[in-house]
Design a protein around this motif. Sequence first.
Motif, mmCIF file in Angstrom:
data_model
loop_
_atom_site.group_PDB
_atom_site.id
_atom_site.type_symbol
_atom_site.label_atom_id
_atom_site.label_comp_id
_atom_site.label_asym_id
_atom_site.label_seq_id
_atom_site.Cartn_x
_atom_site.Cartn_y
_atom_site.Cartn_z
ATOM 1 N N SER A 148 1.117 -1.394 0.026
ATOM 2 C CA SER A 148 0.382 0.081 0.295
ATOM 3 C C SER A 148 1.194 1.430 0.022
ATOM 4 O O SER A 148 1.420 1.514 0.951
ATOM 5 C CB SER A 148 -1.071 -0.015 1.233
ATOM 6 N N ALA A 149 0.427 1.575 -0.446
ATOM 7 C CA ALA A 149 1.619 2.740 -1.205
ATOM 8 C C ALA A 149 1.355 4.593 -0.629
ATOM 9 O O ALA A 149 2.066 5.706 -0.412
ATOM 10 C CB ALA A 149 2.096 3.187 -2.676
ATOM 11 N N LEU A 150 0.035 4.681 -0.711
ATOM 12 C CA LEU A 150 -0.990 5.551 -0.567
ATOM 13 C C LEU A 150 -2.036 4.827 0.488
ATOM 14 O O LEU A 150 -3.053 4.748 0.050
ATOM 15 C CB LEU A 150 -1.406 6.562 -1.561
ATOM 16 N N ARG A 151 -2.575 6.141 1.536
ATOM 17 C CA ARG A 151 -3.107 5.732 2.242
ATOM 18 C C ARG A 151 -4.145 6.691 3.107
ATOM 19 O O ARG A 151 -3.779 7.464 3.438
ATOM 20 C CB ARG A 151 -2.945 4.841 3.864
ATOM 21 N N ASP A 152 -5.937 6.639 2.195
ATOM 22 C CA ASP A 152 -6.192 7.808 2.907
ATOM 23 C C ASP A 152 -5.777 9.005 3.115
ATOM 24 O O ASP A 152 -5.827 9.995 3.790
ATOM 25 C CB ASP A 152 -6.947 7.266 3.759
ATOM 26 N N GLY A 175 5.649 7.652 -0.264
ATOM 27 C CA GLY A 175 4.523 8.109 -1.050
ATOM 28 C C GLY A 175 4.212 9.589 -2.453
ATOM 29 O O GLY A 175 3.365 9.765 -2.675
ATOM 30 N N LYS A 176 5.436 10.155 -1.691
ATOM 31 C CA LYS A 176 5.127 11.782 -2.717
ATOM 32 C C LYS A 176 4.968 11.737 -4.485
ATOM 33 O O LYS A 176 4.473 11.956 -4.735
ATOM 34 C CB LYS A 176 6.867 12.617 -2.333
ATOM 35 N N SER A 177 6.500 10.351 -4.840
ATOM 36 C CA SER A 177 6.068 10.303 -6.445
ATOM 37 C C SER A 177 5.300 9.926 -6.518
ATOM 38 O O SER A 177 4.284 10.290 -7.895
ATOM 39 C CB SER A 177 6.940 9.875 -7.006
ATOM 40 N N THR A 178 3.948 9.065 -6.448
ATOM 41 C CA THR A 178 3.291 8.425 -6.269
ATOM 42 C C THR A 178 1.846 9.412 -7.043
ATOM 43 O O THR A 178 1.045 9.629 -6.973
ATOM 44 C CB THR A 178 2.891 7.422 -5.472
ATOM 45 N N LEU A 179 2.047 9.627 -5.382
ATOM 46 C CA LEU A 179 0.985 11.054 -5.071
ATOM 47 C C LEU A 179 0.735 12.269 -6.386
ATOM 48 O O LEU A 179 -0.383 12.380 -6.713
ATOM 49 C CB LEU A 179 0.799 11.619 -3.668
ATOM 50 N N GLY A 233 3.018 6.651 2.967
ATOM 51 C CA GLY A 233 2.286 6.801 2.881
ATOM 52 C C GLY A 233 0.987 7.155 3.387
ATOM 53 O O GLY A 233 -0.114 7.741 2.880
ATOM 54 N N GLU A 234 0.943 8.001 4.215
ATOM 55 C CA GLU A 234 0.748 8.589 5.088
ATOM 56 C C GLU A 234 0.752 10.351 5.428
ATOM 57 O O GLU A 234 1.891 10.920 5.153
ATOM 58 C CB GLU A 234 0.126 8.154 6.710
ATOM 59 N N VAL A 235 0.051 11.339 4.925
ATOM 60 C CA VAL A 235 -0.045 12.896 5.816
ATOM 61 C C VAL A 235 -0.017 13.235 7.251
ATOM 62 O O VAL A 235 -1.131 13.058 7.864
ATOM 63 C CB VAL A 235 -0.956 13.743 4.506
#
Lengths: 368, 303
Positions: free
Chosen positions: B15-19, B39-43, B205-207
């Motif tokens: 899971s690269a980014l979560r919610d 997860g910056k690039s994924t976002l 993967g979280e902010v």
Amino acid sequence: MKRFFAFVKKEFYHIFRDYRTLLILFGMPIAQILLFGYVITTDLKDVKIAVYDPTPSEVSQQLVHKLESSGYFIVDQYLNSPSEAEAIFQKGDVREVIIFEAGLAENLVKEGKGNIQLLIDASDPNMGNLVNQYTQGIIRSYQAEMIDAPAVQGGINVESRMMFNTDLASVYMFVPGTMALILMLISAMMTSISIAREKEMGTMEVLLVSPLKPLQIILGKVTPYVALSFINAVTIIILGNTVFGVPVKGSLILLMGESLLFILLALSLGILISTAAKTQQVAMFISLFALMLPTILLSGFIFPIESMPEILQYISAIMPPRWFIVIIKNIMLKGAGITFVWQETLILIGMITFFIFMSVKKFKIRLE
Amino acid sequence: MISIQNISKNFGDVSALRDINLEIKDGELFGLIGPDGAGKSTLMRLMTTLYVPNQGQITMNSRHTVKDYKAIRNHVGYMPGKFSLYQDLSVEENLAFYASVFGSTIEDNYDLVKDVYEQIAPFKKRLAGRLSGGMKQKLALSCALIHRPEILILDEPTTGVDAVSRKEFWEMLKKVQKTGITIVVSTPYMDEASLCDRVALMQKGEVLKVDTPEAIMKSFPKKLFAVKSENQYALLNDLKSNEHVYSVFTFGQYMHVTLVDENGNMEDLSASLQENGHEEVEVKQTDAGIEDMFMYLMNLENE
């Protein structure tokens, strides 16, 4: 349209600035056609033979002379005994030993019958066959001359004429084959590599995030290679004609048109490969393995399709070069027009449609 | 405005980014701050329509990244992590190519890239592959700007670039921002966070937090001490094993230390370190930076 031209221009920069690409594009076709034309030849030329003739006579000497003057054979040595034959074969230079029976000339006169034994090195079966046929042919024609002279005797006189390739020159076979091979390799490999390179360098990511449509990207990548491959096709035909004397009996325009069709086919195949390959290396391996070997082995380029096992014959039917080779052989050697090759042409068009459809469908508008 | 709602993205089981929820205002210079793998690039690839999210939605100036991806691709400038330049094309050819891809020309939007491009113009005949890191970065920025995008997305533009070029680059971004372009930039360098209007701190993967850099620094909940002695290694170990210490991180030539007890003071800390045999002990209270906040939040997260 402006986008398209900018893309094509960029692609030409890539090609002309990379000397390896240039070498593959223009060096390989010339090298291959010369190699196939000169080295891989199945023609008989200067085959060394040995002769055992216990009772030299006019007949045996005329025969040997006939063999030599055909250009196919050179008498390497005369043997003192038939038992030397094996040792000579083992040395490897001599391919055939001709053994005349003792008193051949006398027997011919007395009994109307003489015996000659041919010992042939068949460790290379094709070669052995050829040597056998050629020797027998020469002896037969000599015999015919002998009989002609004094009296007429019965029997069926078979006279064969080799159509479209009177000298049975194998280069007639290799020029169409090599053309198929080179166009296939260059077109498919170069496009698939150049698309994979965009993926590898990360530039594809930006192209995707641009308003360019997949078809625009593909056409932009492919157009330069259409032009360059076409130059290659022309080069091969000119080389074949000037260096090896392979004629173009049919319409040159039809020949060029069919070549263009085959180039498009190879390019669309290259695009399809690139949709599956993420790196240049993968693209190259797929192109080499999936295209080069089948093109050489299954297309009828070297091995006749009719003598393949049935299953391979079916496989060869889906090999694009197979149909192209048929087409250009018909046009170049037999002088056939479109009415004779329209079926093969339709097959090629069908394959192009299929590959382009698959490529556009598989082209990813996003990363995965 | 960029609106990111409940975004999750998985790659297989990972899971690269979560919610993720974020709102980036028009004309803002917004930073995604976090280490590699946050997860910056994924976002960013989700924003640039390169990925489809597993859950949630993103709108870029009210265009949906999945449904309206074609429209977005006309109006977004994107600079991927690797400078996506054609190494065998010259500076000028790269720029001209990217301009034409977007149906524009260098002349049309020269005013926009002028500041950036003038710095590399002396080398315009040079192949992009032979440029230094800083120059490549400026060229890549010019290429991303040449079609006058509404939104500019820059993935780690300063990674692998020297300090002077980094500083120049941020100055250029500020100028670009003045033309009204919304800029989203990611960076692993905490010190660059303070140059953004607002930042999102990202981790695994979280902010963790979204705010202006000043507010983030002010919200640091504890007293922060900078500690130094002549033996830094022993100091680190002693601080780590000290029961009064809540957290300790190396920070340049100082250790940044927080205490468990809110009322703990410098004198006690200094005294206990001298007991451990440290000499030339220096303890002073200091202001928290973005990195301190980041470390603090990471700690909370891990507990």
